[in-house]
Design an enzyme around this catalytic site. Structure first.
Site, mmCIF file in Angstrom:
data_model
loop_
_atom_site.group_PDB
_atom_site.id
_atom_site.type_symbol
_atom_site.label_atom_id
_atom_site.label_comp_id
_atom_site.label_asym_id
_atom_site.label_seq_id
_atom_site.Cartn_x
_atom_site.Cartn_y
_atom_site.Cartn_z
ATOM 1 N N ASP A 199 42.641 42.902 38.983
ATOM 2 C CA ASP A 199 41.728 43.955 40.143
ATOM 3 C C ASP A 199 42.685 42.465 40.923
ATOM 4 O O ASP A 199 43.351 40.976 40.112
ATOM 5 C CB ASP A 199 40.117 42.532 40.686
ATOM 6 C CG ASP A 199 40.326 42.498 41.418
ATOM 7 O OD1 ASP A 199 39.877 43.489 42.396
ATOM 8 O OD2 ASP A 199 39.085 41.645 42.372
ATOM 9 N N GLU A 255 49.635 41.110 21.020
ATOM 10 C CA GLU A 255 48.721 40.538 19.972
ATOM 11 C C GLU A 255 48.008 41.973 18.606
ATOM 12 O O GLU A 255 47.630 41.772 18.091
ATOM 13 C CB GLU A 255 48.461 39.285 19.622
ATOM 14 C CG GLU A 255 49.203 38.178 20.234
ATOM 15 C CD GLU A 255 48.317 36.287 20.461
ATOM 16 O OE1 GLU A 255 46.832 36.589 19.871
ATOM 17 O OE2 GLU A 255 48.816 36.157 20.874
#
Length: 529
Positions: A199, A255
């Site tokens: 957002d 990751e």
């Protein structure tokens, strides 16, 4: 894992309004889980959930008071885990909203920060001394009206809020703030989410010097409905430091296997430039969510200029296009003057699903759903109260999903938090399911066509120079997409054959004839002249 997000289609769920299972009139996570087969059957790749975290709901969840828990209105963490598992079973990715730029004023960190100037969280939010005359430190204004600065008598300072006063902005110049927010994202990645919708992604950092914004270059001479639109937000957002933080988020996602993020970029006339910058290269956003097609413009030049502008500015970047979401008037209502409602709804679906980039659909648009006319006494949205009647807020696009013809459209057995009115009730899932030519079945057909056509997911775009109101472009080597953005019949010289779904289209003797709001996909080319 392959880049599943590239060319993907995501379905946005507004949880308060999707499906209520406990009769309190507010949608919940078990309701989403129950309706996931419907979403999967549309043929989309992912589902995006608007905020479901613990919140006082001053801004319907975009004011988070606990970043690693579910608000009881929506359910529990166990409900969330079950929903993610069910989505994955159905082949759907799950993307969740992350509201990082600001928290709720009810967040424990803000309560500590405002207590005095020496506590451990004193510098976690943006605080500034008043001018000698007591006024705020600069001219920054809130998106929701009024100054972006709120006086706090305990610290005898102002704090920054780009939205409601109950949504104080984090201080991203403090590395501890960044580290903590990244840890909250890791929490959700470890629970199996496939990505994030970020957002207000360009609001994270502010100008350290707190310089005032200059006026916006506007053609309109009278004041705007919202004074926010009268400033060029040069210093209050979109700062250079944002890039480094986006790279930290990308490193976190990298990751994990097959995760992706899309950032909401609200940036006025510089939007395409910022989208390009934020997605350029392999270390930033995977996708930038664009506001460029969420307005009233419905012309070939507008759509062409936005797509060409993006890929010219960021040939290695990636956009996410949408026509509707939880913040804007539904596009069938915005574009009502351009044809019959169902014709425009089907045309818009074909247009959006043919664009190069990734796509986001908003719940109900696959039904041709229209904006709800909200009366003042029905309002819940703060900007609606602030700017009524010239701006009625966002409630009109947030009313409940309509599943059938029963009371409240099958959304709830209780009283819905926003009304389901007759024009919306008339456009329900049950009435369109399996009906050839319905808006719903057209979306399903177009989504299947996009999924089965590599050119629509991966092919580059080459626009044809055709006269308005026609828009024509080639995707990949051989697929040409043609749209009539008007209610009047049009003709275009073409060779080839029709393929895939079409509307009011006939290709014969080297001429493509499109009726009102017609569209066609052609294995062939537009003829010069």
């Amino acid at each position: 894992m392959t880049e599943w997000w590239r060319g993907s289609v995501t379905y946005q769920v507004y949880p308060r309004s999707f499906q209520d299972t406990d009769g309190d009139g507010i949608g919940d996570i078990p309701g989403i889980t129950a309706r996931l087969p419907y979403i999967a059957a549309l043929g989309v790749d992912a589902v995006w959930l608007s905020p479901i975290f613990t919140s006082p709901m001053a801004d319907m969840g975009y004011d988070v008071s606990h970043y690693t828990d579910i608000d009881p209105l929506f359910g529990t963490l166990a409900d969330f885990d079950a929903m993610v598992a069910r989505a994955h079973d159905l082949g759907l990715k799950v993307i969740i909203d992350q509201v990082l730029s600001h928290s709720s004023a009810e967040h424990p960190f803000f309560k500590e920060s405002r207590a005095d100037r020496t506590n451990s969280k004193a510098d976690w939010y943006v605080w500034a001394d008043p001018n000698p005359d007591g006024t705020p430190p600069n001219n920054w204004v809130s998106v929701f009206g009024g100054s972006a600065w709120e006086w706090d008598s305990r610290r005898r300072q102002y704090y920054l809020h780009n939205f409601l006063p109950s949504q104080p902005d984090f201080n991203f110049h403090n590395a501890d703030v960044q580290d903590w927010l990244l840890d909250t994202m890791r929490f959700w990645l470890d629970r199996g989410v496939d990505g994030f919708r970020l957002d207000t992604v360009n609001y994270y950092f502010h100008d350290r010097k707190l310089r005032s914004n200059p006026p916006e270059q506007r053609e309109e001479t009278r004041p705007a409905v919202n004074p926010y639109d009268m400033q060029d937000h040069l210093y209050s957002k979109t700062q250079p430091e944002n890039i480094a933080f986006l790279e930290r988020i990308r490193a976190l996602l990298d990751e994990y296997d097959g995760r992706a993020m899309v950032g909401e970029v609200g940036e006025g006339r510089r939007a395409v430039q910022v989208m390009a910058e934020y997605t350029s290269g392999p270390k930033r956003l995977h996708m930038a969510y664009s506001f460029e097609m969420l307005g009233p413009q419905f012309t070939p030049d507008h759509f062409r200029s936005r797509i060409e502008g993006f890929f010219t500015g960021a040939p290695d970047g990636w956009p996410c296009w949408a026509f509707s979401n939880h913040d804007v008037i539904r596009h069938v209502t915005r574009w009502a003057d351009h044809g019959a409602q169902d014709d425009v709804a089907r045309l818009a679906a074909a247009l959006l699903l043919s664009f190069e980039g990734s796509i986001c659909l908003y719940q109900g648009e696959e039904l041709g759903q229209t904006e709800t006319d909200i009366a003042y006494h029905e309002l819940t949205d703060p900007p609606g109260f602030k700017f009524w009647p010239d701006y009625k807020g966002r409630d009109g696009c947030r009313t409940p999903m309509v599943w059938d013809a029963t009371d409240h459209g099958g959304f709830t057995t209780g009283t819905p938090w926003l009304p389901v009115k007759a024009p919306q009730l008339a456009r329900h899932v049950a009435a369109q399911d399996g009906v050839a030519g319905s808006v719903l079945e057209t979306y399903r057909a177009l989504l299947a066509f996009r999924r089965a056509t590599p050119a629509l997911r991966e092919g580059r775009t080459s626009f044809a120079d055709v006269a308005e109101p026609l828009l024509a472009f080639r995707r990949g080597a051989a697929l040409t997409c043609v749209f009539n953005l008007s209610a009047l019949p049009q003709e275009l010289a073409m060779t080839g054959a029709l393929t895939g779904p079409h509307q009011a289209a006939l290709l014969k003797d080297g001429v493509l004839r499109l009726g009102a709001n017609g569209f066609a996909f052609v294995e062939g080319t537009v003829q010069a002249g």
